[in-house]
Design an enzyme around this catalytic site. Structure first.
Site, PDB file in Angstrom:
ATOM      1  N   LYS A   1       0.917  -1.101  -0.239  1.00  0.00           N
ATOM      2  CA  LYS A   1      -0.026  -0.147   0.431  1.00  0.00           C
ATOM      3  C   LYS A   1       0.735   1.506  -0.093  1.00  0.00           C
ATOM      4  O   LYS A   1       0.333   2.181  -0.896  1.00  0.00           O
ATOM      5  CB  LYS A   1      -0.830  -0.389   1.111  1.00  0.00           C
ATOM      6  CG  LYS A   1      -1.957  -0.529   1.631  1.00  0.00           C
ATOM      7  CD  LYS A   1      -2.673  -1.397   2.454  1.00  0.00           C
ATOM      8  CE  LYS A   1      -4.484  -1.410   2.325  1.00  0.00           C
ATOM      9  NZ  LYS A   1      -4.965  -1.851   1.715  1.00  0.00           N
TER      10      LYS A   1
ATOM     11  N   SER B   1     -13.714   0.076  -4.381  1.00  0.00           N
ATOM     12  CA  SER B   1     -12.947  -0.522  -3.382  1.00  0.00           C
ATOM     13  C   SER B   1     -14.703  -0.742  -2.657  1.00  0.00           C
ATOM     14  O   SER B   1     -15.212   0.038  -2.145  1.00  0.00           O
ATOM     15  CB  SER B   1     -11.875   0.110  -2.413  1.00  0.00           C
ATOM     16  OG  SER B   1     -12.598  -0.465  -0.608  1.00  0.00           O
TER      17      SER B   1
ATOM     18  N   ASN C   1     -14.766  -0.955   0.576  1.00  0.00           N
ATOM     19  CA  ASN C   1     -14.465  -1.409   2.154  1.00  0.00           C
ATOM     20  C   ASN C   1     -14.596   0.266   2.574  1.00  0.00           C
ATOM     21  O   ASN C   1     -14.022   0.383   4.004  1.00  0.00           O
ATOM     22  CB  ASN C   1     -13.103  -1.935   2.608  1.00  0.00           C
ATOM     23  CG  ASN C   1     -13.570  -3.160   2.443  1.00  0.00           C
ATOM     24  OD1 ASN C   1     -14.673  -3.792   2.567  1.00  0.00           O
ATOM     25  ND2 ASN C   1     -12.622  -3.737   1.297  1.00  0.00           N
TER      26      ASN C   1
ATOM     27  N   LYS D   1     -10.522   2.353 -11.900  1.00  0.00           N
ATOM     28  CA  LYS D   1     -10.455   0.453 -11.409  1.00  0.00           C
ATOM     29  C   LYS D   1     -12.355   0.278 -11.123  1.00  0.00           C
ATOM     30  O   LYS D   1     -13.374   0.633 -10.164  1.00  0.00           O
ATOM     31  CB  LYS D   1     -10.394  -0.076 -10.416  1.00  0.00           C
ATOM     32  CG  LYS D   1      -9.723  -1.465  -9.730  1.00  0.00           C
ATOM     33  CD  LYS D   1      -8.804  -1.791  -9.001  1.00  0.00           C
ATOM     34  CE  LYS D   1      -8.606  -3.195  -8.824  1.00  0.00           C
ATOM     35  NZ  LYS D   1      -7.089  -3.002  -7.708  1.00  0.00           N
TER      36      LYS D   1
ATOM     37  N   THR E   1     -11.199  -6.694 -12.432  1.00  0.00           N
ATOM     38  CA  THR E   1     -12.502  -5.472 -11.231  1.00  0.00           C
ATOM     39  C   THR E   1     -12.079  -5.981  -9.966  1.00  0.00           C
ATOM     40  O   THR E   1     -10.868  -6.566  -9.851  1.00  0.00           O
ATOM     41  CB  THR E   1     -13.599  -6.206 -10.942  1.00  0.00           C
ATOM     42  OG1 THR E   1     -13.657  -7.721 -10.367  1.00  0.00           O
ATOM     43  CG2 THR E   1     -14.248  -6.257 -12.707  1.00  0.00           C
TER      44      THR E   1
ATOM     45  N   SER F   1      -4.890 -12.437  -4.672  1.00  0.00           N
ATOM     46  CA  SER F   1      -4.577 -13.122  -3.712  1.00  0.00           C
ATOM     47  C   SER F   1      -4.057 -14.795  -4.578  1.00  0.00           C
ATOM     48  O   SER F   1      -4.048 -15.588  -3.676  1.00  0.00           O
ATOM     49  CB  SER F   1      -6.322 -13.473  -4.275  1.00  0.00           C
ATOM     50  OG  SER F   1      -6.723 -12.376  -3.581  1.00  0.00           O
TER      51      SER F   1
END
Length: 351
Positions: free
Chosen positions: A65, A175, A177, A217, A245, A319
């Site tokens: 990040k 996002s 979140n 994005k 995505t 991931s």
């Protein structure tokens, strides 16, 4: 070697393992032992957005990040590394625990909430990087306490500071979140935000004598109508590309898992089908000249090829790196290379 380390890392809290894993990559880079983790990848130049990438496989935003591990990540063989999401001011993100592995599904749920040290810290870290072996993307967002009506101010603040350092810049409006962030994908809000960013992009290009591509994005949870609207806006405003995505809020494919009801964005294998569907729909609706980066659920070379076949010019993983380790990078590059060299076996657009 990753297969030996994985059981230990998976025995730890996911966020702690994340930090230890990055520290281990830094150590391997400093001691010259990265080749024990990742195979050497023969060049596979891919020209996209007017940039020549050493190969078409990149790292998605979120792993690094603050741009603290750029050299170590490039040493794994990525053709490009995207750092961030970064915001104008530092923020702690959501309370821990906020990162969860679902090994039975090769999936991750996160509700990190744009935790980062702020754009100024990222700039210092990028300036310290010494061995950028590929293209560097910087992913920008807004602070949690910035209302959507003022979101453009946050994105522009980040854009101004990272522009001289980035090879490309990604505008993260997808996002799940950060409360309300995805509302910026709605047609009117999207047009207002992106038009302001495009205007600033052209101003910065004139100032620096260099045009840095700007991508947007998007989420995998868009309806067909939303995809049509987003494609219309992004095409009219002539953004340089789209990343399809982000993570999904639909956890139905991991139903029954003990962690399935944890709030947050789901990534990994369960998102492959839907993210690729959105990618394919965007490809059909966007101008042919506008490249797409495919990300979401890539855990094998075959998955990477499927993204290319759906219309991606480049692919990203994150991931998959957690579950498969650094060998995934070379596997994806070689799978794309084989398909590129044997076009009769399938429709992968020339790179």
């Amino acid at each position: 070697m990753y297969s030996l380390a994985r059981p230990f890392l998976f025995s730890l809290d996911a966020e702690r393992a994340h930090g230890l894993g990055l520290s281990a990559l830094d150590l391997a880079y400093r001691t010259g032992t990265t080749p024990l983790l990742a195979a050497r990848i023969a060049p596979m130049p891919s020209t996209v957005f007017g940039l020549t990438f050493p190969n078409p496989v990149g790292l998605a935003a979120g792993l690094d990040k603050n741009g603290e591990h750029i050299d170590a990540l490039f040493a794994l063989g990525f053709g490009f590394v995207e750092i961030g999401t970064i915001t104008p001011r530092p923020q702690a993100g959501n309370p821990q625990p906020r990162l969860f592995r679902l090994p039975a599904h090769n999936a991750i749920i996160n509700r990190m909430g744009f935790n980062n040290a702020g754009v100024d810290a990222l700039v210092r870290n990028v300036e310290r990087a010494r061995n950028r072996r590929g293209m560097l993307g910087i992913n920008i967002g807004k602070n949690k306490d910035t209302p959507n009506e003022q979101a453009a101010d946050d994105y522009i603040a980040c854009l101004d500071k990272v522009y001289p350092l980035a090879d490309y810049i990604t505008v993260n409006i997808s996002s799940p979140n950060t409360a309300g962030l995805r509302e910026l994908q709605e047609e009117t809000s999207l047009r207002q935000l992106v038009s302001q960013l495009r205007e600033r992009q052209e101003s910065l290009a004139a100032r620096y004598g260099r045009r840095v591509p700007m991508l947007v994005k998007v989420a995998p949870d868009l309806s067909e109508r939303d995809i049509d609207a987003a494609a219309r806006v992004l095409g009219e405003l002539q953004v340089d590309g789209v990343i399809a995505t982000n993570t999904t809020i639909d956890h139905s494919k991991v139903a029954g898992d003990p962690l399935a009801n944890e709030a947050g964005g789901l990534s990994g294998a369960p998102v492959l089908e839907q993210s690729t569907l959105v990618l394919r729909r965007l490809r059909a609706r966007l101008p042919e000249s506008m490249p797409l980066i495919g990300v979401g659920g890539i855990l094998s070379g075959a998955d990477a090829v499927a993204k290319m076949a759906a219309g991606a010019a480049l692919v990203q993983c994150y991931s998959g790196l957690i579950f498969r380790g650094p060998s995934l990078v070379s596997e994806c590059v070689e799978a794309i290379r084989r398909r590129r060299e044997a076009p009769s076996r399938g429709a992968v657009a020339p790179l």
